[in-house]
Structure formats: C-alpha cells, structure tokens
Design an enzyme around this catalytic site. Structure first.
Site, PDB file in Angstrom:
ATOM      1  N   ASP A 169      37.652 -48.891  10.735  1.00 27.07           N
ATOM      2  CA  ASP A 169      37.716 -48.953   9.277  1.00 27.07           C
ATOM      3  C   ASP A 169      38.961 -49.673   8.800  1.00 27.07           C
ATOM      4  O   ASP A 169      40.028 -49.602   9.412  1.00 27.07           O
ATOM      5  CB  ASP A 169      37.687 -47.539   8.694  1.00 27.07           C
ATOM      6  CG  ASP A 169      36.364 -46.852   8.945  1.00 27.07           C
ATOM      7  OD1 ASP A 169      35.337 -47.445   8.577  1.00 27.07           O
ATOM      8  OD2 ASP A 169      36.344 -45.743   9.514  1.00 27.07           O
ATOM      9  N   GLU A 178      25.187 -42.651   2.806  1.00 28.63           N
ATOM     10  CA  GLU A 178      26.004 -42.543   4.015  1.00 28.63           C
ATOM     11  C   GLU A 178      27.210 -41.680   3.668  1.00 28.63           C
ATOM     12  O   GLU A 178      27.988 -42.019   2.766  1.00 28.63           O
ATOM     13  CB  GLU A 178      26.469 -43.918   4.497  1.00 28.63           C
ATOM     14  CG  GLU A 178      25.418 -44.696   5.240  1.00 28.63           C
ATOM     15  CD  GLU A 178      25.947 -46.014   5.788  1.00 28.63           C
ATOM     16  OE1 GLU A 178      27.178 -46.236   5.734  1.00 28.63           O
ATOM     17  OE2 GLU A 178      25.137 -46.823   6.246  1.00 28.63           O
TER      18      GLU A 178
END
Length: 263
Positions: free
Chosen positions: A60, A49
C-alpha cells in the site's frame, strides 16, 4: 453461489459494469467507519472492499498506510473489523463484502477459526495480497471450501507463464492492478489496461475488475468500459482523511459509481 457471484450475474443481466469501493475498517474510527460502509450501497457501490488494518502494509501507498495507522491508533482489530461487517449485514443482506489485507492477522487467529467467524459475519470473499498461489493450501483452498471467494491480483508483470498459476484457484473475480507499484501512486491508463484485460480474459471466464490509479468519474468510466468494472480506494480514503462528513463522502462516491455505470 456467493453474493459476489450473484452480483456479477445480476450486473451481466442488466448489461452494467461493477463499481467497487475500498475503505479501511476503523478509519477514522470504528463508529464513523461503520456509517461510511452502510452509506456505500446507496451511493451506487456494487461490492465493498473492507480493509483489514495491519502494521506492515507493504503493498500500500501512503494514503492506505495512513488509513491503517489511524485505524490501529483507534484500537481496531480483526474482531472489530468483522463486527463492522456483522453490523452492516443487519441492514443489508445482498451487497457483497470482500475483506482485503494481509495474512498475518488471519494466521495468528488460526485459519479454521477465522473462516468460521468471517462467514458468520457476512464476509463473501478475501483478497490477501501477500499469499502467492504457491501457498494456496494455506488459505485459498480452505476459504473456497468454506464458501468464500478467493480473489487474486494480476499485475502488469504477470506474464503469460505466470498467469495460469495466478488464475487456477481464483474465484469471484480477478483484480487487475493497472499500474506497477503501490496503491495511489499514479493514474491508470486505458490504453495500457485494454490489452492486459484482453489477455487475462483469454484465460478465464471470471469478471475482470481494474483498480489502482482511478480517481475521477471520467477515469472510472474509461476503465470500466474496458473491463467488467473498476475499483476506487485511495481517492475515497483521502476524503475520509480530510474529515469529510459521511454525506459528503457518499456524494463523492456516487459520482465515481455513476461514472463506472455509464460505461
């Protein structure tokens, strides 16, 4: 069949679970980032990823936010991120790359142009965390027509009414977020994850990969045993933030991959 589909078919034939590693493109700089990405398959990573840096990474936690900021401070761009994938593909034609990030940079580029460039660079799938299923016509459907998997996130708050909507145009695999909250916030619990994975599996034949809160080889093994594999991101990004060498980062990643592969 995409590289992602081929990888899961091969893993199934070998009765092995997948280990997926997340790194931020351009962290700590473009050159070292490429070295790290190139080292991942040798460390046992099945799928990479690759984070696309963005100025407002709302999903995040601090670890990934800081990684994105380091990359942006090094003038990392969408073009340079695709350049890392392109350079990786000069040496590795088989390891799948999933581009993970937010829609704004893609929208700014233009979806059609972006998809052509991503495909040419060797990107195999997309995880765009701020595009819900209601917006599938924006990017999901065009991406699938272009031959890229569009991977959707399911979470502990994705109830039985919402789940079919989440799954309807998903391909490649389903990314199950094991905790409620942001990346790097807490440790995943196998006891909590197991019934959720079973619930999702009852609705789809796609592989289920579990991420968020996996930081040790033991936890990677525990979670991978429940699902079709596991993702580690923040724990790897922390090693990069500490300034560890590519060799030391790869050695750490290998311990995680070995844990997942023991499952």
């Amino acid at each position: 069949m995409t590289r992602i589909d081929a990888k899961f078919a091969a893993l199934k034939a070998e009765n092995r679970k997948a280990f997926v590693a997340y790194v931020m493109a351009g962290d700590p700089d473009e050159a070292k980032s490429l070295e790290i990405v190139k080292a991942l398959p040798g460390a046992g990573v099945d799928i990479i990823e690759l984070g696309l840096p963005f100025t407002d990474p709302m999903a995040d936690g601090p670890t990934i936010q800081l990684a994105g900021q380091r990359a942006l401070d090094q003038h990392m761009t969408l073009d340079k991120t695709l350049g890392i994938a392109r350079a990786f593909r000069e040496e590795d034609e088989t390891t799948p790359i999933v581009l993970m990030g937010y829609y704004n940079p893609i929208y700014s580029r233009g979806v059609d142009k972006f998809l052509v460039q991503a495909k040419e660079a060797g990107i195999d799938g997309l995880i765009i965390v701020d595009l819900p299923p209601e917006e599938d016509e924006e990017l999901c459907i065009p991406a699938q027509k272009a031959g890229l998997n569009f991977i959707r996130l399911a979470t502990p708050t994705t109830d039985d009414e919402r789940l079919p909507k989440v799954l309807q145009n998903t391909s490649g695999f389903v990314y199950y977020v094991s905790i409620t909250g942001i990346t790097g916030a807490a440790e995943a619990s196998g006891a909590d994850v197991a019934p959720e994975v079973a619930r999702i599996k009852s609705q789809t034949d796609l592989p289920i990969i579990v991420g968020f809160g996996v930081k040790t080889p033991e936890k990677a093994e525990e979670i991978a045993a429940i699902a079709d594999g596991t993702v580690v991101g923040s724990a790897i990004v922390n090693k990069i933030a500490e300034g560890q060498s590519v060799e030391d980062i790869a050695a750490y990643v290998k311990t995680l991959a070995d844990g997942a592969h023991r499952a």
